[in-house]
Each structure stands twice: as C-alpha cells, then as structure tokens.
Design a protein around this motif. Structure first.
Motif, PDB file in Angstrom:
ATOM      1  N   ARG A 178      48.724  57.634  25.975  1.00 38.50           N
ATOM      2  CA  ARG A 178      47.786  56.700  25.354  1.00 38.50           C
ATOM      3  C   ARG A 178      48.475  55.391  25.002  1.00 38.50           C
ATOM      4  O   ARG A 178      49.669  55.360  24.713  1.00 38.50           O
ATOM      5  CB  ARG A 178      47.188  57.315  24.076  1.00 38.50           C
ATOM      6  CG  ARG A 178      46.421  58.602  24.306  1.00 38.50           C
ATOM      7  CD  ARG A 178      46.079  59.278  22.983  1.00 38.50           C
ATOM      8  NE  ARG A 178      45.311  60.507  23.162  1.00 38.50           N
ATOM      9  CZ  ARG A 178      45.853  61.699  23.392  1.00 38.50           C
ATOM     10  NH1 ARG A 178      47.175  61.820  23.462  1.00 38.50           N
ATOM     11  NH2 ARG A 178      45.084  62.763  23.547  1.00 38.50           N
ATOM     12  N   ARG A 179      47.683  54.326  25.003  1.00 42.36           N
ATOM     13  CA  ARG A 179      48.143  53.006  24.565  1.00 42.36           C
ATOM     14  C   ARG A 179      47.533  52.718  23.198  1.00 42.36           C
ATOM     15  O   ARG A 179      46.331  52.897  22.997  1.00 42.36           O
ATOM     16  CB  ARG A 179      47.704  51.931  25.564  1.00 42.36           C
ATOM     17  CG  ARG A 179      48.147  50.518  25.194  1.00 42.36           C
ATOM     18  CD  ARG A 179      47.612  49.503  26.191  1.00 42.36           C
ATOM     19  NE  ARG A 179      46.153  49.409  26.107  1.00 42.36           N
ATOM     20  CZ  ARG A 179      45.498  48.628  25.249  1.00 42.36           C
ATOM     21  NH1 ARG A 179      46.154  47.879  24.377  1.00 42.36           N
ATOM     22  NH2 ARG A 179      44.188  48.592  25.256  1.00 42.36           N
ATOM     23  N   VAL A 180      48.382  52.277  22.264  1.00 42.73           N
ATOM     24  CA  VAL A 180      47.938  52.011  20.891  1.00 42.73           C
ATOM     25  C   VAL A 180      48.257  50.554  20.547  1.00 42.73           C
ATOM     26  O   VAL A 180      49.433  50.186  20.466  1.00 42.73           O
ATOM     27  CB  VAL A 180      48.646  52.946  19.891  1.00 42.73           C
ATOM     28  CG1 VAL A 180      48.191  52.637  18.461  1.00 42.73           C
ATOM     29  CG2 VAL A 180      48.388  54.410  20.238  1.00 42.73           C
ATOM     30  N   PRO A 181      47.241  49.694  20.344  1.00 46.87           N
ATOM     31  CA  PRO A 181      47.525  48.313  19.912  1.00 46.87           C
ATOM     32  C   PRO A 181      48.162  48.324  18.524  1.00 46.87           C
ATOM     33  O   PRO A 181      47.690  49.030  17.621  1.00 46.87           O
ATOM     34  CB  PRO A 181      46.131  47.662  19.882  1.00 46.87           C
ATOM     35  CG  PRO A 181      45.246  48.558  20.687  1.00 46.87           C
ATOM     36  CD  PRO A 181      45.805  49.937  20.532  1.00 46.87           C
ATOM     37  N   TRP A 182      49.195  47.507  18.358  1.00 44.58           N
ATOM     38  CA  TRP A 182      50.003  47.561  17.138  1.00 44.58           C
ATOM     39  C   TRP A 182      50.475  46.158  16.796  1.00 44.58           C
ATOM     40  O   TRP A 182      50.935  45.412  17.665  1.00 44.58           O
ATOM     41  CB  TRP A 182      51.184  48.493  17.388  1.00 44.58           C
ATOM     42  CG  TRP A 182      52.225  48.577  16.318  1.00 44.58           C
ATOM     43  CD1 TRP A 182      52.018  48.739  14.984  1.00 44.58           C
ATOM     44  CD2 TRP A 182      53.645  48.527  16.504  1.00 44.58           C
ATOM     45  NE1 TRP A 182      53.228  48.806  14.324  1.00 44.58           N
ATOM     46  CE2 TRP A 182      54.234  48.680  15.241  1.00 44.58           C
ATOM     47  CE3 TRP A 182      54.469  48.388  17.625  1.00 44.58           C
ATOM     48  CZ2 TRP A 182      55.615  48.670  15.049  1.00 44.58           C
ATOM     49  CZ3 TRP A 182      55.841  48.389  17.441  1.00 44.58           C
ATOM     50  CH2 TRP A 182      56.398  48.530  16.167  1.00 44.58           C
ATOM     51  N   SER A 183      50.348  45.767  15.536  1.00 45.06           N
ATOM     52  CA  SER A 183      50.849  44.468  15.093  1.00 45.06           C
ATOM     53  C   SER A 183      51.583  44.632  13.769  1.00 45.06           C
ATOM     54  O   SER A 183      51.285  45.534  12.982  1.00 45.06           O
ATOM     55  CB  SER A 183      49.709  43.456  14.940  1.00 45.06           C
ATOM     56  OG  SER A 183      48.801  43.868  13.944  1.00 45.06           O
ATOM     57  N   VAL A 184      52.549  43.746  13.532  1.00 48.80           N
ATOM     58  CA  VAL A 184      53.399  43.814  12.332  1.00 48.80           C
ATOM     59  C   VAL A 184      53.600  42.408  11.781  1.00 48.80           C
ATOM     60  O   VAL A 184      53.812  41.451  12.541  1.00 48.80           O
ATOM     61  CB  VAL A 184      54.784  44.430  12.655  1.00 48.80           C
ATOM     62  CG1 VAL A 184      55.639  44.493  11.393  1.00 48.80           C
ATOM     63  CG2 VAL A 184      54.647  45.792  13.288  1.00 48.80           C
TER      64      VAL A 184
END
Length: 237
Positions: A178-184
């Motif tokens: 799976r691909r999980v959009p992630w931002s920090v």
C-alpha cells in the motif's frame, strides 16, 4: 474508507499527530542486502550511489495525536516508486518513498489502528526512550531479547520551522503493498554528520541489521523537538 472503527473509536482520515519528538539515524547499506530484506514487498530500493541503499532507523515519542500517546521504533528503506526505472544518484533519492519494514510500538490502540488503517507492520515491544538529556537514547527489547541500543547526538540547529516535501510511505501486509500519503512539519530540528552509536542485540531484527553491515557510521542523524504529521488514506501501490 474516510473513517474506520478501531476498538470502539472512530478514526478519520487524515490521521494527525500534533506533537511528537523524533530522532533518526540514516545509514548507507549494501543495495543487494537491502533488496533481500524487503523482497516480500515487491518494491525495489533506491540507490543513493551505485550499489548503496539507504536504511533509516528512528524512534519517536508521540505525545499528542489521534492515536493517543505512545513510543515507536522504525526500520525503513528508501524505495523507488512502483513502476519507476532506477538510476542511482541524488535524483533517485529525491523522488524516493520510504518503505516501513518494521514498526514496533508500546501501546495496543496504535498497534491495531496502524495495522488496520494502513497495513503498518506494528508489533508490541518494550521501547525505553531516554530523551531528558542532550543525548537521545532508545533501548529496544522484543520478547525479552535486546534488539538494539541506539544513541543519537544532536547536531547543529536548522533555523525556523521546516515543512518536509510530502512523501509516500509504503507498507506491506496480508499480501498487499500500500501507498500512504505522509507529510511532516518540524520545529527545533538539528542535524549532525554521523552522530549515532548503535549496539545490536540477539533478536532476529538485530541479525538483519548486522547483515546490512551495522554497526557502522551513520551518514547523518537528526533530532526534532516537535513534529506534526499527517497520514492520509492508503491506496494499493
């Protein structure tokens, strides 16, 4: 799947972390050894240099977020996006995602949520974080066996608040990648060349790390006094 019921609680996307302390060490490792470790995922490692992949070890104190407060350790690799041909070098690293190979936590709610929502490879472990002194330390044990003892030496400050470019995280569970959009967004970040000391134990994950060439000098290490994160809805990779 805009929301999911976890242990009687509704968790909505995006899942937000409002306050976390993050420490990490980035290591150059043999690309062939890293490929062998993550072969089950169907993904390929990104090569920072010909024959060299990137392994990231991190530990996190999640102080406030939608999945409550908990401690976490992560072992991850930079990977090429699925279907993208590789060419070793900086451009390959810039477009890379991060594949999460192992993600122990110390609380049951985030364990079930991480597995159910995104397929993160969360397991329960004993994660002793020692963050009160200038040096940041994680002693990780699983099933009564020492996995590792990792010490991070904070480096020079990175001025201001820094928003990382959004990055895709990748997971693999129950035969599905799976691909999980992630931002920090990071405040109080520090960076140091090297800056990490690691001692491996006798757990199978420690054996994997030794086969990757650790202990060795890290490329660099980072500490973040306060991080805010957002994890989006997953999709098949």
């Amino acid at each position: 799947m805009a929301s999911q019921l976890i242990q009687g609680r509704t968790v909505e996307f995006p899942v937000r972390v409002r306050d976390a302390q993050v420490c990490s060490a980035v290591y150059p490792v043999r690309a062939d050894a890293a490929r062998a470790v993550i072969a089950y995922s169907g993904l390929d490692v990104a090569e920072a240099l010909p024959g060299k992949a990137v392994c990231v070890l991190l530990f996190v104190d999640y102080r406030d977020g939608d999945l409550d407060a908990y401690h976490e350790f992560g072992m991850a690799f930079l990977v090429r996006p699925p279907g993208v041909a590789g060419s070793a070098g900086p451009a390959e690293v810039r477009r890379a995602g991060v594949f999460v190979h192992w993600l122990p936590v110390d609380q049951g709610f985030t364990l079930e949520a991480g597995r159910t929502l995104w397929g993160f490879p969360k397991e329960l472990a004993d994660i002793d974080l020692r963050l009160g002194s200038p040096y940041k330390r994680c002693v990780l044990r699983k099933d009564g066996r020492l996995v590792l003892d990792l010490l991070i030496k904070p480096g020079v400050p990175v001025p201001g608040a820094t928003a990382m470019a959004p990055m895709d995280a990748y997971t693999h569970r129950d035969g599905v990648t799976r691909r999980v959009p992630w931002s920090v967004r990071a405040q109080g970040a520090r960076v140091r060349p090297g800056g990490a000391l690691i001692r491996l134990g006798n757990h199978p994950i420690a054996k994997e790390l030794s086969e990757l060439g650790l202990p060795k000098r890290a490329l660099f290490s980072t500490t973040v006094a306060r991080a805010q994160m957002s994890f989006g809805e997953p999709s098949p990779a």
